[in-house]
Scaffold this active site. Sequence first.
Site: not given
Length: 371
Positions: A156, A261
């Site tokens: 991220e 995810e």
Amino acid sequence: MKRIIVLGLMTLAVSNAAAQKTENSLKKAFKDKFYIGTAMSLPQINGTDVKSDQIITSQFSSIVAENCMKSMFLQPQEGKFFFDDADRFVAFGEKNNMFIIGHTLIWHSQLPKWFFVDKDGKNVSAEVLKQRMKNHINTVVSRYKGRVKGWDVVNEAIMEDGTYRKSKFYEILGEEFIPLAFQYAQEADPNAELYYNDYNEWFPEKVKTVINIVKNMKSRGIRVDGVGMQTHVGLDTPKLEEYEKAIVDYASAGVKVNVTEMEISALPSPWGTSANVSDTVEYQAKMNPYTKGLPQNVQKEWENRYLDFFRLFIKHEDKIRRVTMWGVTDNQSWKNDFPVKGRTDYPLLFDRNFKAKPVVEKIIQLTKEKK
């Protein structure tokens, strides 16, 4: 004699049912396509969530730790590592012959407070931060060398508009912190797969920046094997075409795509919705509408959304390394508390009673369809 025969037939029927259940597992269905995985929570890793563990071992071929391999848990104090939970996680994967993923080495969140500061609480120098990164990555990756098969090296770091997140890593080291992390990981285990992982990973400007980072590292001889598409999605966004374009674009950079995810929320998104105090009761009801179960029409929409995504994965199976669900059953999903706390969501493939939802068998059947 009749009683013995009847009992024998019953036993045979039970055995056949068990065999059929095993035969129809997700991991068997996807065996020749890509790994199918799940995140594991501490109760599952520690063996106290027995029902979930049974699902994991029977249905999945890959695992990733939901939290226990993040830096705040592995190195809460500088130089003092805590590996008990991570060791158990890796041992579980080895015992069950699974493709084990480490998550995550460098991330601005869930990171110990000491990582960026000196004894006076001021930002450390670039050289000190490099050394701390190298020590953390080398210690963790070396411990599981040859055992953990892939690492989310950096998590991220890029914003939706393609700019770098203004994290402390970026503030102190600039763009170079990403290649450095991959270099350190590569040195610690030359055979482990190394991934960059992110959410909203279909946004065009983010895709461009990540591809540029990948190409830049490759041109410098720094290995990057995959891009992780987190795939925290809802019923409406992203459009399937947007998501497919991102898969194709990432693959064009010479890396594998990892769906890392995944879950599909069935609940409305709160973004842009009023949350004024005067509207709180109405807002809560609007944001949490299905406390007693999904209406049939929403259930159908949710199921079709999963099938659309898995059709896409199968269509591009040559580009995809693994598809990992972010949790096993609905009751453990983080989506019950994000982006609104205390909701009842239904985002995963197994329900609150540890039962496979009908969509699981439908996903399995997709693997048997001719292209």
